[in-house]
Enzyme design. Sequence first.
Site: not given
Lengths: 223, 218
Positions: B55-56
């Site tokens: 997600e990052n």
Amino acid sequence: MAPRIASSAADAVAEIKDGSTVLIGGFGNAGQPMELIDALMECGATDLTVVNNNAGQADAGLALLIKERRVKKIICSFPRQSDSWHFDEAYRAGEIELELVPQGNLAERIRAAGAGIGGFFTPTGYGTLLAEGKETRVIDGKGYVLETPINADFALIKALTADTMGNLVYRKTARNFGPIMATAAKQAIVQVDEVVEAGNLDPENVITPGIYVDTVVALGGNK
Amino acid sequence: MSNYSSTQEKLSRDEMAQKVAADIPSGAFVNLGIGQPTNVSNFLTNEQGVTLHTENGMLGMGPVATGEDIDEDLINAGKIPVTELPGASFFHHADSFAMMRGGHLDVCVLGAFQVSEAGDLANWHTGAEGAIPAVGGAMDLAIGAKQTWVMMSLFTKTGESKLVEALSYPVTGLGCVSRIYTEVAIFELRDSKVFVRSAHGISFEELQSKVSVELTKA
């Protein structure tokens, strides 16, 4: 206009005043502009509203701002971590306000601010505690929540390299919130390892165009 | 024709991860949640050609970094240093979550406190008095991927089923879970029913007696 090239981190953050809303880049420590945060600490500004994915780790950066009670409100997605003890203490003492936002909504609210969007309907959070009190709508059978932009006075960002026009390139997953935060603040302040002359970055590889960048400070780096 | 199967022994954590990995379609884009789901990556094969999303801001995430490969700018959602595989890409957070919300990820695998028979998921907050809430990307992931699968133990420490008629914990996402992998059974949620694909170390009848929702053999 080309950005101001600040002489130091302290110089870069000198205009941040009490009561400002400050976007701070980083996901954990990756992309966290530590030197700018330390300078913000030194400059004494207080009553800040801070927007970050987290609420500080261990005894550095954002965690210290919170420890010193300089942050009256934090807007974030994941405050509680194994090493978020300064936030935990401030929160339990009722000395910091928390606005908890799902991470994708946080990112999109920042993006919306930079893109001039007045609000958007997102499926994330629909039917949950984090949508309570918010306008909802069912579109084509699917539930959505109205979320509004997060505008800010300042953004503190870490990138790898800037050119003298303020164009930025980032490094790996340290990019995270940087590009969207740069767009959403009245003043984007960026720390980089190195500032190069215009023409030395390949325009095809520029991630943040210089139009969004107001202040740059080169701090060197070990990479 | 029945697809139901059973084994004498419960599934170990590795066996659960192995089952999940084997079910991931080849070529899929996948997000593995923090905790148990992360272990699934250890059982994906090169032939499957699965691309992992974090997600990052990365697609093409490789294994956990060790020694000289550790780079503080290259981490996963759990903030652990990882590696990048050939063909990897980096992008900013709004793009990363647009990727989820826009239905571009094929599968995400998450842990859970509870799942309801309608596929409602609770995994972000116990709702306990004084607990500091943290949500991260859980709500985006739950409702964003084309398929959301859960890995959890079926029973709490006090023996209550975590597969429930209605959630008692705060909701993460409504109607989003399509499959649940537990140590004693694998469930498929479809057509408003809860199918048991397999049972492990327990008979179908005993399983039904311990779970309050109506079960159907797959």
